[in-house]
Design an enzyme around this catalytic site. Structure first.
Site, PDB file in Angstrom:
ATOM      1  N   ASP A 123      87.661  -5.420  62.339  1.00 30.07           N
ATOM      2  CA  ASP A 123      87.818  -6.221  61.123  1.00 30.07           C
ATOM      3  C   ASP A 123      88.388  -7.601  61.408  1.00 30.07           C
ATOM      4  OD1 ASP A 123      90.169  -4.885  61.875  1.00 30.07           O
ATOM      5  OD2 ASP A 123      90.933  -4.748  59.830  1.00 30.07           O
ATOM      6  N   HIS A 137      83.714  -0.874  62.780  1.00 34.14           N
ATOM      7  CA  HIS A 137      83.668   0.573  62.986  1.00 34.14           C
ATOM      8  C   HIS A 137      83.919   1.307  61.669  1.00 34.14           C
ATOM      9  CE1 HIS A 137      88.024   0.611  62.629  1.00 34.14           C
ATOM     10  NE2 HIS A 137      88.073  -0.383  63.505  1.00 34.14           N
TER      11      HIS A 137
END
Length: 527
Positions: free
Chosen positions: A422, A142
């Site tokens: 992540d 994102h």
């Protein structure tokens, strides 16, 4: 276009507010829309390959023309570098071509809090000559967000602590006296939204020959910032696609949303592996050892300039965190936070390594179950690359993956886009063996990206990070090739014997993933 229903819709009817952004002109090498009738992708691929071969055979006859044109070409290239690329970088800090470029000596060393930037590549990231990409998959983090809710409470408490205990501020620290903590929690910032629009444009530009005639199949993990990132990405992708093929406009694109609810199988968000979720944090242990080495001089300097603060190790790291988070809080990210100037370039290198230690030792091979969390997505990628059903018994959702509607394979589907986090991307990279040449990171001394073979948090999973998985057909080759780029860096793929262009044959790439195909040690999650 029909939606996916309860799970598959965007969760908001597929609609969202479009940002008012100025789109760049379409790529100059694109043919005009009217010259591109609808055709089968495989036919197009063969036609392009035939043209490549014809061009290759006639190259001898054109050498004199090429030599005569070289000087003019060099001048045009110089103009492009100074004009186009220069404008892309310097009209603002961020561009869709090369990402974030303001004060790279520090902004490229903020670990996972760095905004995406184009990572240096020893292998050219250009699509190899005489090759045509027939399949492309993006796996994206994102965009830039506010701190998590727990971190935003910690940062606010640190600022309040300083304000309550410091009466005089040293040179360069005066701004802290009037600083007000206004950061939110967990949500995309305006800058993060624009990052994802830029990412969609970047993907379209690279794969426009496929993108003109097919829309990507898109999935997003269920957290708001991930879904919104996917939506913003589609805006950037669609803006350029519409300019070059306005006759085929289907918008908004369907997005399959996979919930992050407890117990829900989701290959884009970990949560099922009990022994991993409840196990020790090897990453925090490694970080603490390193922090005790690199932070004491920083803490001493901060306390000297903030008399009465008596800052701790944790508070020192929090003040460093305020640098990237305040920078990306602005809509354009064009103003580097004054918190950044409190630390030296070397200290930012040390900070980046601090963040990298946590990624390595929690989410990849530094944790016995780290790479295991990425096996589900890796098996889905193999299914897409080989056009075969998903064979996985880990984190994948068998209901979704067994349906061609929610997991299409082959046919007209040659572009895929998945949006995640992540930590999950780090586990996926581990499962795929992309950084198998990276030795266990030292926790008592800093290592640079040459020492770690390209592994660092800022190089692998910055805000709006993207990995491209390409399949291509090349003139004279009997087999298809696979190539992987992480933030524009072509990975050498040593584990499958990558060639000088970073390519492995599809067969060798699949064969190299025995860990993935064998279940990745998933049984260790519950034993």
């Amino acid at each position: 276009m029909p939606g996916f229903g309860t799970i598959g819709s965007s969760g908001r009817g597929g609609k969202y507010d479009r940002l008012n952004t100025a789109s760049p002109p379409p790529p100059e090498d694109l043919p005009p829309p009217e010259s591109l009738p609808s055709f089968d992708v495989h036919q197009a691929t063969q036609r392009i390959l035939n043209q490549h071969l014809k061009t290759f055979h006639s190259s001898k006859r054109r050498q004199l023309i090429i030599m005569s044109s070289s000087f003019i070409g060099a001048l045009l290239f110089l103009y492009w570098v100074i004009g186009v690329k220069g404008n892309a970088v310097w009209q603002g800090c961020d561009s869709y071509q090369v990402g974030y470029q303001c004060q790279p000596e520090i902004s490229h060393y903020w670990g996972q809090y760095s905004p995406y930037f184009s990572v240096p590549s020893a292998i050219s990231s250009d699509i190899p000559d005489q090759c045509v990409v027939t399949f492309a998959q993006i796996l994206s983090r994102h965009g830039a967000r506010d701190p998590t809710s727990s971190k935003t409470m910690l940062y606010n408490a640190t600022v309040e602590h300083v304000h309550s205990n410091v009466k005089s501020y040293g040179p360069g620290y005066e701004f802290i006296k009037n600083y007000k903590y206004t950061l939110g929690a967990d949500q995309l910032t305006g800058f993060g939204q624009q990052q994802m629009i830029n990412s969609g444009k970047h993907f379209y530009n690279r794969y426009h020959r496929l993108a003109l005639h097919t829309a990507p199949f898109i999935r997003a993990s269920g957290q708001d910032r991930v879904l919104e990132s996917a939506q913003n990405w589609t805006q950037g992708f669609h803006d350029l696609r519409m300019r070059n093929n306005p006759a085929k406009v289907y918008y908004p694109y369907d997005i399959l949303v996979i919930p992050e609810d407890e117990g829900f199988n989701n290959s884009l968000s970990h949560g099922l592996c009990k022994n991993f979720e409840n196990g020790p944090s090897y990453g925090r242990d490694a970080q603490l050892i390193w922090a005790k080495i690199f932070t004491p001089p920083i803490t001493a300097r901060l306390n000297k300039n903030l008399p009465g603060a008596n800052l701790t190790l944790t508070q020192t790291i929090s003040l460093m965190d305020l640098c990237p988070f305040n920078t990306i809080a602005s809509d354009k990210g064009n103003t580097i936070s004054p918190f950044c100037d409190l630390f030296t370039e070397m200290e930012w290198n040390q900070y980046d390594y601090y963040q990298s230690l946590q990624k390595y030792y929690d989410y990849t091979w530094g944790n016995p179950l780290g790479a295991t969390q990425g096996v589900g997505f890796a098996n889905e990628l193999l299914a897409r690359l080989t056009n075969t059903p998903v064979n996985d018994h880990t984190s994948t959702n068998s209901t979704l993956d067994s349906s061609r509607k929610t997991f299409p394979l082959g046919g007209n589907t040659s572009l895929y886009a998945d949006f995640s986090h992540d930590n999950d991307m780090t586990s996926i990279f581990g499962a795929l063996g992309l950084y198998n040449e990276t030795r266990p990171l030292l926790n008592t001394t800093i290592e640079n990206v040459q020492d770690t073979n390209g592994f660092s948090a800022s190089w692998t999973v910055p805000f709006a990070a993207r990995a491209y998985f390409e399949k291509m057909t090349c003139v004279g080759a009997k087999e298809e090739y696979v190539r992987v780029l992480v933030n524009d860096r072509v990975l050498p793929l040593e584990s499958c014997g990558g060639d000088a262009l970073g390519r492995c044959t599809l067969r060798r790439f699949v064969d190299s993933l025995g860990f993935v195909r064998g279940g990745g040690g998933w049984e260790g999650c519950f034993s």
